[in-house]
Design a protein around this motif. Structure first.
Motif, PDB file in Angstrom:
ATOM      1  N   ARG A   1       4.152   9.730  12.341  1.00 44.14           N
ATOM      2  CA  ARG A   1       3.490   8.426  12.166  1.00 44.14           C
ATOM      3  C   ARG A   1       3.674   7.617  13.438  1.00 44.14           C
ATOM      4  O   ARG A   1       4.782   7.524  13.955  1.00 44.14           O
TER       5      ARG A   1
ATOM      6  N   MET B   1      -1.964 -11.622  10.632  1.00 46.83           N
ATOM      7  CA  MET B   1      -2.838 -11.154   9.551  1.00 46.83           C
ATOM      8  C   MET B   1      -2.220 -11.522   8.210  1.00 46.83           C
ATOM      9  O   MET B   1      -2.902 -12.007   7.314  1.00 46.83           O
TER      10      MET B   1
ATOM     11  N   LEU C   1      -3.625 -13.752   5.024  1.00 47.69           N
ATOM     12  CA  LEU C   1      -3.679 -13.187   3.670  1.00 47.69           C
ATOM     13  C   LEU C   1      -2.912 -14.070   2.695  1.00 47.69           C
ATOM     14  O   LEU C   1      -3.325 -14.266   1.550  1.00 47.69           O
TER      15      LEU C   1
ATOM     16  N   GLU D   1       3.356  -5.167  -3.421  1.00 44.86           N
ATOM     17  CA  GLU D   1       3.936  -3.888  -3.778  1.00 44.86           C
ATOM     18  C   GLU D   1       2.994  -2.737  -3.433  1.00 44.86           C
ATOM     19  O   GLU D   1       1.809  -2.788  -3.728  1.00 44.86           O
ATOM     20  N   THR D   2       3.536  -1.716  -2.804  1.00 46.91           N
ATOM     21  CA  THR D   2       2.781  -0.478  -2.599  1.00 46.91           C
ATOM     22  C   THR D   2       3.662   0.659  -3.089  1.00 46.91           C
ATOM     23  O   THR D   2       4.770   0.420  -3.536  1.00 46.91           O
ATOM     24  N   ASP D   3       3.174   1.871  -2.998  1.00 41.88           N
ATOM     25  CA  ASP D   3       4.006   2.970  -3.515  1.00 41.88           C
ATOM     26  C   ASP D   3       5.156   3.325  -2.576  1.00 41.88           C
ATOM     27  O   ASP D   3       6.107   3.957  -2.990  1.00 41.88           O
ATOM     28  N   THR D   4       5.100   2.888  -1.310  1.00 46.76           N
ATOM     29  CA  THR D   4       6.176   3.257  -0.387  1.00 46.76           C
ATOM     30  C   THR D   4       7.091   2.100  -0.007  1.00 46.76           C
ATOM     31  O   THR D   4       8.195   2.326   0.440  1.00 46.76           O
ATOM     32  N   PHE D   5       6.628   0.879  -0.138  1.00 46.73           N
ATOM     33  CA  PHE D   5       7.502  -0.244   0.193  1.00 46.73           C
ATOM     34  C   PHE D   5       7.084  -1.490  -0.568  1.00 46.73           C
ATOM     35  O   PHE D   5       5.989  -1.548  -1.136  1.00 46.73           O
TER      36      PHE D   5
ATOM     37  N   ILE E   1      -5.885  -6.376   3.231  1.00 48.84           N
ATOM     38  CA  ILE E   1      -4.577  -5.975   2.709  1.00 48.84           C
ATOM     39  C   ILE E   1      -4.425  -4.466   2.826  1.00 48.84           C
ATOM     40  O   ILE E   1      -3.378  -3.954   3.222  1.00 48.84           O
TER      41      ILE E   1
ATOM     42  N   SER F   1      -5.762  -2.428   4.992  1.00 44.81           N
ATOM     43  CA  SER F   1      -5.495  -1.980   6.356  1.00 44.81           C
ATOM     44  C   SER F   1      -4.122  -2.470   6.825  1.00 44.81           C
ATOM     45  O   SER F   1      -3.403  -1.750   7.519  1.00 44.81           O
ATOM     46  N   PHE F   2      -3.750  -3.671   6.396  1.00 44.03           N
ATOM     47  CA  PHE F   2      -2.428  -4.222   6.713  1.00 44.03           C
ATOM     48  C   PHE F   2      -1.324  -3.301   6.199  1.00 44.03           C
ATOM     49  O   PHE F   2      -0.410  -2.909   6.925  1.00 44.03           O
ATOM     50  N   VAL F   3      -1.466  -2.924   4.929  1.00 46.91           N
ATOM     51  CA  VAL F   3      -0.445  -2.130   4.263  1.00 46.91           C
ATOM     52  C   VAL F   3      -0.344  -0.735   4.880  1.00 46.91           C
ATOM     53  O   VAL F   3       0.749  -0.200   5.073  1.00 46.91           O
ATOM     54  N   SER F   4      -1.496  -0.152   5.260  1.00 48.38           N
ATOM     55  CA  SER F   4      -1.430   1.202   5.805  1.00 48.38           C
ATOM     56  C   SER F   4      -0.794   1.195   7.194  1.00 48.38           C
ATOM     57  O   SER F   4      -0.202   2.178   7.610  1.00 48.38           O
ATOM     58  N   LYS F   5      -0.908   0.064   7.905  1.00 47.46           N
ATOM     59  CA  LYS F   5      -0.250  -0.012   9.215  1.00 47.46           C
ATOM     60  C   LYS F   5       1.236  -0.323   9.066  1.00 47.46           C
ATOM     61  O   LYS F   5       2.060   0.188   9.811  1.00 47.46           O
ATOM     62  N   MET F   6       1.575  -1.166   8.103  1.00 49.79           N
ATOM     63  CA  MET F   6       2.951  -1.611   7.921  1.00 49.79           C
ATOM     64  C   MET F   6       3.848  -0.524   7.357  1.00 49.79           C
ATOM     65  O   MET F   6       5.045  -0.517   7.620  1.00 49.79           O
ATOM     66  N   SER F   7       3.285   0.372   6.570  1.00 46.86           N
ATOM     67  CA  SER F   7       4.101   1.320   5.820  1.00 46.86           C
ATOM     68  C   SER F   7       4.961   2.184   6.743  1.00 46.86           C
ATOM     69  O   SER F   7       4.471   2.728   7.718  1.00 46.86           O
ATOM     70  N   PRO F   8       6.256   2.275   6.433  1.00 42.46           N
ATOM     71  CA  PRO F   8       7.142   3.075   7.281  1.00 42.46           C
ATOM     72  C   PRO F   8       6.935   4.578   7.105  1.00 42.46           C
ATOM     73  O   PRO F   8       7.278   5.343   7.982  1.00 42.46           O
ATOM     74  N   VAL F   9       6.392   5.000   5.967  1.00 44.13           N
ATOM     75  CA  VAL F   9       6.123   6.426   5.747  1.00 44.13           C
ATOM     76  C   VAL F   9       4.680   6.585   5.259  1.00 44.13           C
ATOM     77  O   VAL F   9       4.024   5.602   4.926  1.00 44.13           O
ATOM     78  N   ASP F  10       4.198   7.812   5.204  1.00 44.69           N
ATOM     79  CA  ASP F  10       2.828   8.035   4.743  1.00 44.69           C
ATOM     80  C   ASP F  10       2.681   7.632   3.283  1.00 44.69           C
ATOM     81  O   ASP F  10       3.567   7.873   2.477  1.00 44.69           O
ATOM     82  N   MET F  11       1.536   7.037   2.971  1.00 42.79           N
ATOM     83  CA  MET F  11       1.367   6.515   1.619  1.00 42.79           C
ATOM     84  C   MET F  11       0.490   7.439   0.782  1.00 42.79           C
ATOM     85  O   MET F  11      -0.324   8.174   1.307  1.00 42.79           O
ATOM     86  N   LYS F  12       0.672   7.343  -0.538  1.00 43.61           N
ATOM     87  CA  LYS F  12      -0.170   8.113  -1.446  1.00 43.61           C
ATOM     88  C   LYS F  12      -1.169   7.181  -2.132  1.00 43.61           C
ATOM     89  O   LYS F  12      -2.344   7.251  -1.871  1.00 43.61           O
TER      90      LYS F  12
ATOM     91  N   GLY G   1      -1.026   3.796  -1.975  1.00 43.70           N
ATOM     92  CA  GLY G   1      -1.278   2.597  -1.180  1.00 43.70           C
ATOM     93  C   GLY G   1      -0.967   1.332  -1.951  1.00 43.70           C
ATOM     94  O   GLY G   1      -0.027   1.295  -2.747  1.00 43.70           O
ATOM     95  N   PHE G   2      -1.786   0.308  -1.724  1.00 43.61           N
ATOM     96  CA  PHE G   2      -1.553  -1.019  -2.278  1.00 43.61           C
ATOM     97  C   PHE G   2      -1.655  -1.005  -3.799  1.00 43.61           C
ATOM     98  O   PHE G   2      -2.615  -0.475  -4.349  1.00 43.61           O
TER      99      PHE G   2
END
Lengths: 219, 145
Positions: free
Chosen positions: A100, A114, A118, A138-142, B45, B47-58, B60-61
Motif C-alpha cells: 500500500r 477534506m 466533510l 466507521e469502516t471495516d478496517t479502522f 467520504i 475516496s477519503f476513507v480508501s486513502k486513509m485506511s492503513p490496510v486494504d479494505m473489503k 469500506g465505509f
C-alpha cells in the motif's frame, strides 16, 4: 488493537500536527519473468497496479522496490525510470516488492482539509436540529474519531475498530495541546505545532491508551 | 430509537428514491440540491476513507455518527447505494440495508418490467413495501412516528 495516527486540524481546515503511531505493513515481494503479467500505470507520481490482482498484490498497490533497490515515485534510487526498466526484457527475471502506498505529507494536508469539509457537510445534512459534525466514522478496517473544541480545533484519531477509550484519549490530547502548545511562548496560534514536549507527551498518552484502552476518571 | 430518512442512489449519483419518517429538521436547500450534496459527501467520504485506511479494505465505509444522528451506508457491487439515517442508538445496520436491497429493491424494482433502472422509482408497490418494512423494524418507534 492499535491506534494508527493522530491529526490536529485548525479552524480553517489546515493540518497543524500529524503523527503516525503504528502502521501495519502489508508488502509482497515476488519474482517475475518477462512479460510482466500485471498492468502498471503512473498515478499521483507513483507506479501503481491498475490491473491484475494476484498473490496478495492488489489493484492500487505501489511498486516499493525493484531487486531490493527502493523506488521513489517514478524512479528507482539509482535513477532508472520504473516503467521503462520493467518493459525491457533483458532486465528479467526481476523481483518487485508491492505494498500500500504511504501517504505523503501533501496528501495528509489534503485529506485533513477534506475531512474539515466533510465534517461541515455532515452537520448540514442532519435530519435532527442542532447536530454537530462527524464525531465517529466507521469502516471495516479502522474507526476515525473526531473531537472539535469550542474554539474550532479538531483532534482526529484513527484507531482499530475494537480499540476502546478513544473519547478520553481525545480529551487527553486536548489537554496536552493546551499544556504544551498553547502555553509555549514560542508557539503561534493556528500554526504547525513544533513543540518537543507536546510530541513526547502525546506519544506517552498514545502508549497508555493502547495498553489500558481507557484513562481513569480525572486523569 | 427511530429511523429518520432513507436515500437510494444509483451508480451515477441519481437519487432513485427518498423517503422520510421522523425528520425534525428540513435542510435549507431544495430536495434536489440535498440529494446532490448527500451523494457528493458520500463520494468524497469513500475516496477519503480508501486513502486513509492503513490496510486494504473489503467493505469500506460503513457508517458515521454525529452528536444527533447516525448515517448507515451500504453499497452493492453494481454501485447502488443505500443510505439510512437513524438516531444514535442503532447498531450495525448492514444486514437490514442488504435486506432492503435483496428483498425489496430487487423484487419490486429490478423484477418490475415497468420500472426503468437509472431513473427515480415511480412504483407505488415499492414505496408501500419499503414503508411497511421500515415501520416493522424493531428500532422503529411508533411513538415518534
Amino acid at each position: 488493537m492499535a491506534i494508527f495516527s493522530v491529526y490536529v486540524v485548525n479552524k480553517a481546515g489546515g493540518l497543524i500536527y500529524q503523527l503516525d503511531s503504528y502502521s501495519p505493513r502489508s508488502e509482497t515481494e515476488k519474482t517475475f519473468s518477462f512479460p510482466l503479467d500485471l498492468v502498471l500505470k503512473v498515478h499521483d507520481e507513483r507506479v501503481v497496479v491498475s490491473f491484475g490482482q494476484r498473490d496478495g498484490i492488489r489493484v492500487g498497490h505501489a511498486v516499493l522496490s525493484i531487486n531490493g533497490i527502493d523506488v521513489n515515485g517514478k524512479y528507482t534510487a539509482d535513477g532508472k525510470e520504473v516503467l521503462e526498466y520493467l518493459s525491457n526484457s533483458s532486465n528479467y527475471p526481476v523481483s518487485i516488492r508491492f505494498g500500500r502506498p504511504r501517504l505523503t505529507s501533501n496528501e495528509k494536508l489534503m485529506l485533513a482539509s477534506m475531512f474539515h469539509s466533510l465534517f461541515a457537510i455532515g452537520s448540514q445534512l442532519s435530519p435532527e436540529l442542532g447536530s454537530s459534525g462527524i464525531e465517529m466514522l466507521e469502516t471495516d478496517t479502522f474507526k476515525l474519531h473526531c473531537f472539535q473544541t469550542l474554539t474550532g480545533i479538531k483532534f482526529v484519531v484513527l484507531a482499530d475498530p475494537r480499540q476502546a477509550g478513544i473519547d478520553s484519549l481525545l480529551r487527553k490530547i486536548y489537554e496536552l495541546y493546551s499544556d504544551f502548545a498553547l502555553k509555549n511562548p514560542f508557539y503561534s496560534l493556528e500554526m504547525p505545532i513544533r513543540c518537543e514536549l507536546f510530541d513526547q507527551n502525546l506519544k506517552l498518552a498514545l502508549e497508555v491508551a493502547e495498553k489500558a484502552g481507557t484513562f481513569g476518571p480525572g486523569s | 430509537m427511530t429511523v429518520h430518512n432513507l436515500y437510494i442512489f444509483d451508480r451515477n449519483g441519481v437519487c432513485l428514491h427518498y423517503s422520510e419518517w421522523n425528520r425534525k429538521k428540513q435542510a435549507s436547500i431544495s430536495k434536489e440540491e440535498e440529494y446532490k450534496l448527500m451523494y457528493g459527501m458520500l463520494f468524497s467520504i469513500r475516496s477519503f476513507v480508501s486513502k486513509m485506511s492503513p490496510v486494504d479494505m473489503k467493505d469500506g465505509f460503513l457508517s458515521f455518527q454525529t452528536s444527533k444522528y447516525k448515517l448507515h451506508y451500504y453499497e452493492t457491487p453494481t454501485g447502488l447505494k443505500i443510505v439510512m439515517n437513524t438516531d444514535l442508538g442503532v447498531n450495525n445496520m448492514r444486514e437490514t440495508l442488504h435486506q432492503i436491497y435483496s428483498s425489496i429493491f430487487v423484487e419490486y424494482v429490478v423484477k418490475n418490467p415497468l420500472c426503468s433502472l437509472n431513473q427515480p422509482i415511480q412504483s407505488e408497490l415499492f414505496r408501500t413495501k419499503l414503508d411497511s418494512f421500515i415501520r416493522g423494524l424493531p428500532f422503529f418507534s411508533a411513538r415518534a412516528g
